[in-house]
Design an enzyme around this catalytic site. Structure first.
Site, short mmCIF file in Angstrom:
data_model
loop_
_atom_site.label_atom_id
_atom_site.label_comp_id
_atom_site.label_asym_id
_atom_site.label_seq_id
_atom_site.Cartn_x
_atom_site.Cartn_y
_atom_site.Cartn_z
N ASN A 96 28.01 47.84 40.97
CA ASN A 96 28.33 46.42 40.93
C ASN A 96 28.13 45.93 39.50
O ASN A 96 27.12 46.23 38.87
CB ASN A 96 27.39 45.65 41.88
CG ASN A 96 27.87 44.24 42.14
OD1 ASN A 96 28.83 43.77 41.52
ND2 ASN A 96 27.21 43.56 43.05
N ASP A 118 38.10 38.72 42.39
CA ASP A 118 37.83 37.72 43.42
C ASP A 118 37.75 36.35 42.76
O ASP A 118 36.98 36.15 41.81
CB ASP A 118 36.49 38.05 44.09
CG ASP A 118 36.26 37.26 45.37
OD1 ASP A 118 36.68 36.08 45.43
OD2 ASP A 118 35.65 37.81 46.30
N THR A 191 48.83 47.08 39.77
CA THR A 191 47.80 47.42 40.76
C THR A 191 48.45 47.31 42.14
O THR A 191 49.59 46.84 42.29
CB THR A 191 46.61 46.46 40.69
OG1 THR A 191 47.02 45.18 41.21
CG2 THR A 191 46.12 46.28 39.26
N GLU A 192 47.70 47.73 43.19
CA GLU A 192 48.21 47.59 44.55
C GLU A 192 48.49 46.12 44.87
O GLU A 192 49.53 45.78 45.45
CB GLU A 192 47.21 48.15 45.55
CG GLU A 192 47.06 49.66 45.54
CD GLU A 192 45.99 50.15 44.57
OE1 GLU A 192 45.67 51.34 44.59
OE2 GLU A 192 45.48 49.33 43.77
#
Length: 212
Positions: A96, A118, A191-192
């Site tokens: 993290n 996020d 990216t995805e």
């Protein structure tokens, strides 16, 4: 959406130690030794399922790539993607990004990618945004003087917040685009999430910023 737990994730990571670093804190200041060369180090924070870092490593053998992903059930997908590309210049870490200075020495990284982070839209969660000033302080420490941050998102409010955060921190905005795919940048690796959102016609925002 709740991620499905993968009880075999730990064993899978141990089986693929040529890709995932199980003790990343021990490599602080010596990541070049991990790769066996002095090529520039590029760091992606939040690698997800690994499409970006795997393709970047394949297209750019002249760079070393490190992908950070804190969720074990997600990083196993990234390991598979890197294995498929058969590259030796990509490593993954299951960490993290609380304080990157625990993982990297001063001026050890050349470039940082923040891809579809996020947005943490609620005001009380502002400190969790990866473009909040406490994170920028960390980035400045580990980046070389001429290093840069490349930030991509589909979230307009996060983009506006981030550009303002970069500016308040005294960073130089090298590029700012509100519709990345309209540029048809041949060097852009998706990216995805980016692939998914762009197929729906959503605008993709990109900003390149450098510390001064």
């Amino acid at each position: 959406m709740r991620l499905r737990n993968k009880p075999w994730a730990d064993d899978f990571m141990k089986e693929n130690q040529q890709i995932v670093e199980l003790s990343p804190l021990s490599h602080k200041g010596t990541w070049s030794d991990v790769f066996g060369n002095d090529n520039p180090i590029h760091l992606e924070i939040g690698s997800g399922k690994g499409q970006f870092i795997a393709n970047m490593a394949k297209q750019h053998p002249e760079f070393n790539f490190i992908g950070m992903e804190r969720v074990k059930s997600v990083i196993v997908g990234a390991i598979k993607k890197v294995k498929e590309k058969e590259v030796s210049n990509a490593r993954l870490v299951n960490e993290n990004a609380v304080d990157l200075r625990d993982l990297f020495a001063e001026n050890e990284v050349n470039k940082i990618y923040l891809n579809f982070s996020d947005p943490w839209p609620k005001a009380r969660h502002e400190k969790r945004r990866l473009t909040y000033h406490t994170f920028l302080t960390q980035y400045k420490h580990i980046l070389k003087p001429d290093g840069e941050i490349v930030f991509k998102t589909d979230n307009q409010k996060l983009f506006e917040y981030s550009v303002e955060s970069f500016s308040k921190f005294g960073m130089l905005i090298e590029e700012l685009t509100l519709d990345l795919h309209a540029l048809q940048d041949p060097l852009n690796v998706m990216t995805e999430y980016e692939q998914k959102f762009s197929q729906k016609g959503q605008s993709i925002y990109r900003c390149r910023a450098q510390f001064q």
